[in-house]
Design a protein around this motif. Structure first.
Motif, mmCIF file in Angstrom:
data_model
loop_
_atom_site.group_PDB
_atom_site.id
_atom_site.type_symbol
_atom_site.label_atom_id
_atom_site.label_comp_id
_atom_site.label_asym_id
_atom_site.label_seq_id
_atom_site.Cartn_x
_atom_site.Cartn_y
_atom_site.Cartn_z
ATOM 1 N N ALA A 33 61.013 104.958 37.019
ATOM 2 C CA ALA A 33 59.588 104.779 36.750
ATOM 3 C C ALA A 33 59.105 105.604 35.573
ATOM 4 O O ALA A 33 58.107 105.289 34.942
ATOM 5 N N SER A 70 59.111 94.905 34.514
ATOM 6 C CA SER A 70 59.279 94.083 35.707
ATOM 7 C C SER A 70 58.060 93.204 35.939
ATOM 8 O O SER A 70 56.919 93.660 35.841
ATOM 9 N N GLN A 74 59.836 90.074 40.278
ATOM 10 C CA GLN A 74 60.958 91.002 40.140
ATOM 11 C C GLN A 74 60.716 92.278 40.927
ATOM 12 O O GLN A 74 61.631 92.841 41.519
ATOM 13 N N GLN A 75 59.474 92.754 40.938
ATOM 14 C CA GLN A 75 59.155 93.963 41.689
ATOM 15 C C GLN A 75 59.358 93.738 43.178
ATOM 16 O O GLN A 75 59.825 94.636 43.896
ATOM 17 N N GLN A 76 59.047 92.536 43.653
ATOM 18 C CA GLN A 76 59.288 92.211 45.061
ATOM 19 C C GLN A 76 60.786 92.239 45.369
ATOM 20 O O GLN A 76 61.206 92.731 46.420
ATOM 21 N N ILE A 78 63.011 94.001 43.767
ATOM 22 C CA ILE A 78 63.416 95.404 43.710
ATOM 23 C C ILE A 78 63.151 96.088 45.040
ATOM 24 O O ILE A 78 64.006 96.803 45.588
ATOM 25 N N GLU A 79 61.965 95.867 45.587
ATOM 26 C CA GLU A 79 61.614 96.497 46.863
ATOM 27 C C GLU A 79 62.519 96.006 47.986
ATOM 28 O O GLU A 79 62.913 96.787 48.865
ATOM 29 N N GLN A 114 66.319 100.893 38.790
ATOM 30 C CA GLN A 114 65.111 101.080 39.589
ATOM 31 C C GLN A 114 65.394 101.757 40.929
ATOM 32 O O GLN A 114 64.528 101.788 41.798
#
Length: 228
Positions: A33, A70, A74-76, A78-79, A114
């Motif tokens: 981050a 992202s 894409q963030q979803q 990653i999580e 990430q």
């Protein structure tokens, strides 16, 4: 003063270390981050478990891709990857074998760069297909003073020399002292570049990363790591 400590490590995958005596306050490892697009996240993590591939890998070698911004989908992803591949329960040795056996190296890793350095990590070596459970990171980008590409006299290719900050050198000494007889994973953007075994503590110095790089690959990696 630098002295190459070849005897300190068994080097199955290309990590050579040089050492010099330093002192200072340790710097915490830095997560993705804090880094902009186009940079790379280099983390040093202890190996908790490893398993060689049962079939040859089709993954490409070389330098893992640089970070990119992202999108929401894409963030979803990653999580979702963090929930399974960075579950704190991975630190439990009883859970290692089934998780490592079931894991398959993704062609395009949504978690690339990430991963949370404070949590364990399930990942692999893109070149060999070896799978790993790694512990929380002991060093990261903030522990690197500079990175430089240079020719490798032994292989004829190029390597990247990473010089630690004083605090990073001290943290590296502690990590190697705690890892004698074990392996340390050198992790670039969530992929393992190498995982050498430690024979004795290495009190400070530099790490020389070799991965069969040509000149452009080594210069790209050095710029991504040391281009502050």
């Amino acid at each position: 003063m630098k002295a190459v400590l070849v005897a300190a490590l068994l080097v199955p995958a290309g990590l050579v270390l040089a050492g010099c005596t330093t002192a200072g306050t340790p710097t915490p490892a830095t997560g993705a981050a804090a880094l902009p697009a186009g940079r790379s996240v280099l983390l040093f993590r202890p190996v908790l478990a490893a398993q060689s591939p049962t079939t040859p890998t089709s993954q490409a070698g070389g330098v893992p891709r640089a970070l990119e911004p992202s999108t929401a989908p894409q963030q979803q992803a990653i999580e979702a990857e963090r929930k399974t591949r960075q579950d704190p329960a991975l630190a439990n040795p009883a859970d290692h074998q089934p998780l490592v056996s079931a894991f398959r190296c993704p062609d395009e890793d949504p978690l690339a760069g990430q991963d949370d350095p404070a949590l364990p990590l399930l990942t692999c070596d893109r070149k060999t297909g070896e799978r790993f459970v790694l512990g929380p990171a002991a060093l990261g980008n903030d522990d690197i003073a500079r990175a430089t590409a240079r020719p490798d006299e032994n292989s004829g290719g190029f390597v990247v020399e990473v010089e630690f900050t004083p605090g990073g050198a001290e943290a590296w000494g502690r990590l190697t002292a705690e890892s004698v007889g074990q392996r340390i994973g050198l992790v670039l953007n969530t992929s393992v570049l190498s995982a050498p075994s430690v024979n004795e503590p290495i009190l400070g110095g530099t790490a020389i990363i070799s991965g069969q790089f040509d000149r452009s690959e080594a210069e790209e990696l050095a710029a991504r790591l040391g281009g502050r």
